[in-house]
Write a protein that holds these residues in place. Structure first.
Motif, PDB file in Angstrom:
ATOM      1  N   SER A 131     -33.780 -12.728  28.349  1.00  0.00           N
ATOM      2  CA  SER A 131     -33.634 -13.646  29.475  1.00  0.00           C
ATOM      3  C   SER A 131     -33.097 -14.982  29.000  1.00  0.00           C
ATOM      4  CB  SER A 131     -34.984 -13.853  30.167  1.00  0.00           C
ATOM      5  OG  SER A 131     -34.896 -14.889  31.135  1.00  0.00           O
ATOM      6  N   LEU A 132     -32.257 -15.597  29.850  1.00  0.00           N
ATOM      7  CA  LEU A 132     -31.757 -16.941  29.591  1.00  0.00           C
ATOM      8  C   LEU A 132     -32.306 -17.960  30.576  1.00  0.00           C
ATOM      9  CD1 LEU A 132     -27.957 -16.349  28.815  1.00  0.00           C
ATOM     10  CD2 LEU A 132     -29.802 -16.811  27.207  1.00  0.00           C
ATOM     11  N   SER A 133     -33.057 -17.492  31.586  1.00  0.00           N
ATOM     12  CA  SER A 133     -33.466 -18.374  32.691  1.00  0.00           C
ATOM     13  C   SER A 133     -34.954 -18.647  32.658  1.00  0.00           C
ATOM     14  CB  SER A 133     -33.075 -17.759  34.036  1.00  0.00           C
ATOM     15  OG  SER A 133     -31.677 -17.647  34.125  1.00  0.00           O
ATOM     16  N   GLY A 134     -35.422 -19.370  31.673  1.00  0.00           N
ATOM     17  CA  GLY A 134     -36.830 -19.763  31.647  1.00  0.00           C
ATOM     18  C   GLY A 134     -37.762 -18.592  31.683  1.00  0.00           C
ATOM     19  N   ALA A 135     -37.790 -17.827  30.601  1.00  0.00           N
ATOM     20  CA  ALA A 135     -38.573 -16.589  30.576  1.00  0.00           C
ATOM     21  C   ALA A 135     -40.049 -16.825  30.888  1.00  0.00           C
ATOM     22  CB  ALA A 135     -38.431 -15.916  29.217  1.00  0.00           C
ATOM     23  N   GLN A 136     -40.517 -18.058  30.762  1.00  0.00           N
ATOM     24  CA  GLN A 136     -41.923 -18.350  31.019  1.00  0.00           C
ATOM     25  C   GLN A 136     -42.193 -18.757  32.466  1.00  0.00           C
ATOM     26  OE1 GLN A 136     -44.008 -17.596  28.577  1.00  0.00           O
ATOM     27  NE2 GLN A 136     -42.186 -17.065  27.394  1.00  0.00           N
ATOM     28  N   SER A 137     -41.161 -18.850  33.296  1.00  0.00           N
ATOM     29  CA  SER A 137     -41.341 -19.273  34.679  1.00  0.00           C
ATOM     30  C   SER A 137     -42.202 -18.257  35.430  1.00  0.00           C
ATOM     31  CB  SER A 137     -39.983 -19.422  35.378  1.00  0.00           C
ATOM     32  OG  SER A 137     -40.163 -19.644  36.764  1.00  0.00           O
ATOM     33  N   PRO A 138     -43.269 -18.688  36.096  1.00  0.00           N
ATOM     34  CA  PRO A 138     -44.133 -17.724  36.795  1.00  0.00           C
ATOM     35  C   PRO A 138     -43.447 -17.039  37.966  1.00  0.00           C
ATOM     36  CG  PRO A 138     -44.771 -19.983  37.315  1.00  0.00           C
ATOM     37  CD  PRO A 138     -43.769 -20.070  36.210  1.00  0.00           C
ATOM     38  N   SER A 139     -42.361 -17.613  38.473  1.00  0.00           N
ATOM     39  CA  SER A 139     -41.686 -17.011  39.627  1.00  0.00           C
ATOM     40  C   SER A 139     -40.499 -16.140  39.221  1.00  0.00           C
ATOM     41  CB  SER A 139     -41.203 -18.105  40.590  1.00  0.00           C
ATOM     42  OG  SER A 139     -40.267 -18.957  39.965  1.00  0.00           O
ATOM     43  N   LEU A 140     -40.210 -16.021  37.909  1.00  0.00           N
ATOM     44  CA  LEU A 140     -39.059 -15.242  37.459  1.00  0.00           C
ATOM     45  C   LEU A 140     -39.471 -13.803  37.196  1.00  0.00           C
ATOM     46  CD1 LEU A 140     -36.085 -15.150  36.576  1.00  0.00           C
ATOM     47  CD2 LEU A 140     -36.843 -15.782  34.269  1.00  0.00           C
ATOM     48  N   PHE A 141     -38.810 -12.878  37.894  1.00  0.00           N
ATOM     49  CA  PHE A 141     -39.045 -11.446  37.721  1.00  0.00           C
ATOM     50  C   PHE A 141     -37.690 -10.764  37.505  1.00  0.00           C
ATOM     51  CE2 PHE A 141     -42.919 -12.841  39.553  1.00  0.00           C
ATOM     52  CZ  PHE A 141     -43.893 -11.889  39.304  1.00  0.00           C
ATOM     53  N   TYR A 142     -37.739  -9.449  37.310  1.00  0.00           N
ATOM     54  CA  TYR A 142     -36.513  -8.684  37.085  1.00  0.00           C
ATOM     55  C   TYR A 142     -36.521  -7.457  37.991  1.00  0.00           C
ATOM     56  CZ  TYR A 142     -36.425 -11.688  33.054  1.00  0.00           C
ATOM     57  OH  TYR A 142     -36.441 -12.801  32.252  1.00  0.00           O
ATOM     58  N   ARG A 143     -35.450  -7.308  38.725  1.00  0.00           N
ATOM     59  CA  ARG A 143     -35.296  -6.127  39.574  1.00  0.00           C
ATOM     60  C   ARG A 143     -34.471  -5.104  38.815  1.00  0.00           C
ATOM     61  NH1 ARG A 143     -32.657  -7.300  45.142  1.00  0.00           N
ATOM     62  NH2 ARG A 143     -30.825  -7.513  43.826  1.00  0.00           N
ATOM     63  N   VAL A 144     -35.053  -3.921  38.626  1.00  0.00           N
ATOM     64  CA  VAL A 144     -34.398  -2.855  37.864  1.00  0.00           C
ATOM     65  C   VAL A 144     -34.011  -1.751  38.835  1.00  0.00           C
ATOM     66  CG1 VAL A 144     -34.630  -1.208  35.976  1.00  0.00           C
ATOM     67  CG2 VAL A 144     -35.783  -3.433  35.840  1.00  0.00           C
ATOM     68  N   LEU A 145     -32.720  -1.552  38.964  1.00  0.00           N
ATOM     69  CA  LEU A 145     -32.188  -0.503  39.839  1.00  0.00           C
ATOM     70  C   LEU A 145     -31.449   0.503  38.967  1.00  0.00           C
ATOM     71  CD1 LEU A 145     -31.453   0.706  42.646  1.00  0.00           C
ATOM     72  CD2 LEU A 145     -29.442  -0.798  42.625  1.00  0.00           C
ATOM     73  N   VAL A 146     -31.856   1.767  39.050  1.00  0.00           N
ATOM     74  CA  VAL A 146     -31.189   2.846  38.315  1.00  0.00           C
ATOM     75  C   VAL A 146     -30.594   3.801  39.327  1.00  0.00           C
ATOM     76  CG1 VAL A 146     -31.472   4.759  36.700  1.00  0.00           C
ATOM     77  CG2 VAL A 146     -32.721   2.621  36.338  1.00  0.00           C
ATOM     78  N   THR A 147     -29.304   4.065  39.175  1.00  0.00           N
ATOM     79  CA  THR A 147     -28.613   4.974  40.094  1.00  0.00           C
ATOM     80  C   THR A 147     -28.048   6.149  39.313  1.00  0.00           C
ATOM     81  OG1 THR A 147     -26.542   3.710  39.879  1.00  0.00           O
ATOM     82  CG2 THR A 147     -28.018   3.129  41.685  1.00  0.00           C
ATOM     83  N   SER A 148     -27.933   7.284  39.986  1.00  0.00           N
ATOM     84  CA  SER A 148     -27.330   8.461  39.369  1.00  0.00           C
ATOM     85  C   SER A 148     -25.817   8.344  39.431  1.00  0.00           C
ATOM     86  CB  SER A 148     -27.800   9.729  40.088  1.00  0.00           C
ATOM     87  OG  SER A 148     -27.387   9.696  41.450  1.00  0.00           O
ATOM     88  N   GLY A 149     -25.146   9.349  38.891  1.00  0.00           N
ATOM     89  CA  GLY A 149     -23.687   9.302  38.841  1.00  0.00           C
ATOM     90  C   GLY A 149     -23.027   9.207  40.201  1.00  0.00           C
ATOM     91  N   ASN A 150     -23.678   9.734  41.244  1.00  0.00           N
ATOM     92  CA  ASN A 150     -23.093   9.660  42.590  1.00  0.00           C
ATOM     93  C   ASN A 150     -23.565   8.438  43.374  1.00  0.00           C
ATOM     94  OD1 ASN A 150     -25.706  10.293  43.234  1.00  0.00           O
ATOM     95  ND2 ASN A 150     -25.271  12.309  44.109  1.00  0.00           N
ATOM     96  N   GLY A 151     -24.282   7.508  42.696  1.00  0.00           N
ATOM     97  CA  GLY A 151     -24.715   6.274  43.351  1.00  0.00           C
ATOM     98  C   GLY A 151     -26.068   6.345  44.016  1.00  0.00           C
ATOM     99  N   THR A 152     -26.764   7.479  43.928  1.00  0.00           N
ATOM    100  CA  THR A 152     -28.077   7.613  44.560  1.00  0.00           C
ATOM    101  C   THR A 152     -29.131   6.835  43.771  1.00  0.00           C
ATOM    102  OG1 THR A 152     -27.509   9.819  45.367  1.00  0.00           O
ATOM    103  CG2 THR A 152     -29.853   9.245  45.301  1.00  0.00           C
ATOM    104  N   PRO A 153     -29.899   5.954  44.425  1.00  0.00           N
ATOM    105  CA  PRO A 153     -30.958   5.228  43.698  1.00  0.00           C
ATOM    106  C   PRO A 153     -32.027   6.187  43.186  1.00  0.00           C
ATOM    107  CG  PRO A 153     -30.455   4.167  45.798  1.00  0.00           C
ATOM    108  CD  PRO A 153     -29.769   5.499  45.813  1.00  0.00           C
ATOM    109  N   VAL A 154     -32.392   6.038  41.919  1.00  0.00           N
ATOM    110  CA  VAL A 154     -33.438   6.844  41.298  1.00  0.00           C
ATOM    111  C   VAL A 154     -34.691   6.000  41.086  1.00  0.00           C
ATOM    112  CG1 VAL A 154     -34.059   8.227  39.278  1.00  0.00           C
ATOM    113  CG2 VAL A 154     -31.720   8.307  40.181  1.00  0.00           C
TER     114      VAL A 154
END
Length: 253
Positions: A131-154
């Motif tokens: 992270s480059l954006s204040g890794a210690q900030s209590p309001s900073l989270f990460y959204r992890v989206l994984v999609t298959s080859g055809n674009g379907t969210p997994v």
């Protein structure tokens, strides 16, 4: 008749109260910030930001009460500004001002860096990033989206940590990992930054043993000789082999 209505209006408006005051808003730079105010009497409602009138009261709205909504674009100049609504009971009385609400404006967080994917087995992968954006900030989270080859969210998850173990259901499919830094307030995403994207493949070498027993003839006897071939291949290469039509045939034998 007009005088009677005016007297009735003055008398009734003296009991008007706020039933909904504007509440604090946290939003992303450049996004709309919406405030709402409701009073019990049909009186015109105006708005103040930093004590300055920015929206004049409209005409009296019909009905038992009045509601007004203010929408402003969040700018850095408005960060921390108090926002208030007010109404004027009558021409003979001073305006009544609500308690202040405050606008918090956040700049979008920077995209994560150095996203890596490490295969743990045929269907599990470890995602890790920095992270480059204040890794210690209590309001900073990460959204992890994984999609298959055809674009379907997994997978679509929001996490606090800088890593996540995921399961890829089909080793024969290709997957894409999108990791986005977001600011979260009261369990809602209020500010979204840019994403870093990477394909999910590679991984540690896997040892594959292929054993074959062959009949070897000589002039004097027939012997059984076992030949063992050991290969070092990556999980991705192995799945590439096994996911071919011939590989599916191997898997079924």
């Amino acid at each position: 008749m007009f005088l009677v209505l005016l007297i009735l209006h003055i008398c009734s408006s003296g009991s008007a109260i706020f039933t909904i005051n504007p509440t604090n808003v946290t939003t992303c730079l450049g996004s709309p910030a919406v405030f709402t105010c409701v009073i019990t009497e049909p009186l015109p409602i105006g708005w103040l930001i930093n004590g300055t009138q920015i929206q004049s009261p409209p005409l009296i709205t019909p009905g038992p009460g009045s509601q007004s909504t203010l929408s402003v674009t969040a700018t850095s100049e408005l960060n921390g500004a108090p926002v208030q609504c007010y109404y004027i009971p009558s021409v003979l009385l001073p305006s009544i001002v609500s308690p202040p609400a405050y606008l918090s404006v956040q700049a979008p967080p920077s995209a994560p860096t150095n996203l890596t994917t490490t295969a743990l087995n045929a269907t599990s992968v470890l995602l890790a990033w920095e992270s480059l954006s204040g890794a210690q900030s209590p309001s900073l989270f990460y959204r992890v989206l994984v999609t298959s080859g055809n674009g379907t969210p997994v997978h679509n998850r929001t996490v606090k940590e800088l890593q996540l173990i995921l399961t890829t259901p089909d080793p024969c499919d290709q997957y894409w990992a999108h990791v986005t830094a977001v600011y979260v307030n009261l369990h809602s995403i209020v500010c979204t930054g840019n994403s870093i994207i990477k394909t999910i493949d590679g991984g540690p070498p896997a040892t594959v043993s292929i054993t074959n027993t062959r009949n070897v003839f000589s002039n004097s006897s027939r012997d059984n000789v076992t030949v063992e071939l050991i290969l070092q291949v990556s999980l991705h290469s192995l799945s590439t082999i096994l996911c071919t039509p011939y590989g599916h045939q191997l898997g079924s034998t």
